[in-house]
Design a protein around this motif. Structure first.
Motif, PDB file in Angstrom:
ATOM      1  N   CYS A  21      75.389  76.908  93.488  1.00  0.00           N
ATOM      2  CA  CYS A  21      74.142  76.611  92.471  1.00  0.00           C
ATOM      3  C   CYS A  21      72.778  78.394  92.572  1.00  0.00           C
ATOM      4  O   CYS A  21      72.449  78.698  91.677  1.00  0.00           O
ATOM      5  CB  CYS A  21      73.346  75.423  92.552  1.00  0.00           C
ATOM      6  SG  CYS A  21      71.838  75.271  91.533  1.00  0.00           S
ATOM      7  N   LEU A  22      72.361  78.317  93.641  1.00  0.00           N
ATOM      8  CA  LEU A  22      71.314  79.865  93.843  1.00  0.00           C
ATOM      9  C   LEU A  22      71.805  80.795  93.678  1.00  0.00           C
ATOM     10  O   LEU A  22      71.108  81.927  93.168  1.00  0.00           O
ATOM     11  CB  LEU A  22      71.003  79.814  95.231  1.00  0.00           C
ATOM     12  CG  LEU A  22      70.384  79.104  95.665  1.00  0.00           C
ATOM     13  CD1 LEU A  22      69.721  78.198  97.108  1.00  0.00           C
ATOM     14  CD2 LEU A  22      69.379  78.439  94.975  1.00  0.00           C
ATOM     15  N   LEU A  25      71.466  80.582  89.945  1.00  0.00           N
ATOM     16  CA  LEU A  25      69.763  80.801  88.947  1.00  0.00           C
ATOM     17  C   LEU A  25      69.410  82.018  88.655  1.00  0.00           C
ATOM     18  O   LEU A  25      68.516  82.198  88.658  1.00  0.00           O
ATOM     19  CB  LEU A  25      69.012  79.526  89.642  1.00  0.00           C
ATOM     20  CG  LEU A  25      69.236  77.899  89.541  1.00  0.00           C
ATOM     21  CD1 LEU A  25      68.112  77.148  90.253  1.00  0.00           C
ATOM     22  CD2 LEU A  25      69.004  77.752  87.830  1.00  0.00           C
ATOM     23  N   SER A  26      70.389  82.319  89.867  1.00  0.00           N
ATOM     24  CA  SER A  26      69.231  84.416  89.751  1.00  0.00           C
ATOM     25  C   SER A  26      70.273  84.886  88.807  1.00  0.00           C
ATOM     26  O   SER A  26      69.209  86.565  89.068  1.00  0.00           O
ATOM     27  CB  SER A  26      70.357  84.600  91.255  1.00  0.00           C
ATOM     28  OG  SER A  26      71.918  84.849  91.540  1.00  0.00           O
ATOM     29  N   LEU A  30      70.938  83.202  81.873  1.00  0.00           N
ATOM     30  CA  LEU A  30      70.400  81.926  82.631  1.00  0.00           C
ATOM     31  C   LEU A  30      68.407  81.777  82.856  1.00  0.00           C
ATOM     32  O   LEU A  30      67.921  80.983  82.081  1.00  0.00           O
ATOM     33  CB  LEU A  30      71.034  81.751  83.762  1.00  0.00           C
ATOM     34  CG  LEU A  30      70.815  79.517  83.580  1.00  0.00           C
ATOM     35  CD1 LEU A  30      71.418  78.576  82.419  1.00  0.00           C
ATOM     36  CD2 LEU A  30      71.335  79.850  85.586  1.00  0.00           C
ATOM     37  N   MET A  31      68.117  82.707  83.563  1.00  0.00           N
ATOM     38  CA  MET A  31      66.660  82.533  83.706  1.00  0.00           C
ATOM     39  C   MET A  31      65.510  82.701  82.489  1.00  0.00           C
ATOM     40  O   MET A  31      64.984  81.481  82.233  1.00  0.00           O
ATOM     41  CB  MET A  31      66.247  83.584  84.822  1.00  0.00           C
ATOM     42  CG  MET A  31      66.755  83.025  85.952  1.00  0.00           C
ATOM     43  SD  MET A  31      66.162  81.424  86.710  1.00  0.00           S
ATOM     44  CE  MET A  31      64.027  81.913  86.709  1.00  0.00           C
ATOM     45  N   LEU A  34      66.260  79.299  79.969  1.00  0.00           N
ATOM     46  CA  LEU A  34      65.538  78.163  80.943  1.00  0.00           C
ATOM     47  C   LEU A  34      64.403  78.479  80.251  1.00  0.00           C
ATOM     48  O   LEU A  34      63.207  77.436  80.351  1.00  0.00           O
ATOM     49  CB  LEU A  34      66.360  77.612  82.161  1.00  0.00           C
ATOM     50  CG  LEU A  34      67.250  77.659  83.103  1.00  0.00           C
ATOM     51  CD1 LEU A  34      67.509  77.472  84.371  1.00  0.00           C
ATOM     52  CD2 LEU A  34      67.905  76.330  82.079  1.00  0.00           C
TER      53      LEU A  34
END
Length: 52
Positions: A21-22, A25-26, A30-31, A34
């Motif tokens: 998952c990390l 998220l990196s 996607l960031m 979000l």
């Protein structure tokens, strides 16, 4: 009880798809997504609290 010992003595292979998952998220797209969604939720909640 579940036996979790590695009987073969070899480590599991490092697959490119098993990053977790990390790693997901990196990723910049996607960031950004979000951040936009979080900003919209924040603006909606502030509108409800302060203006209505």
């Amino acid at each position: 009880m579940l036996d979790t010992t590695n009987e073969g003595g070899t480590a599991p292979p490092d697959d490119e798809e098993r990053r977790g998952c990390l790693f997901a998220l990196s990723q910049p797209p996607l960031m950004i997504f979000l951040t936009v969604i979080g900003t919209l939720i924040l603006l909606a909640s502030l509108h409800d609290l302060l203006l209505l």
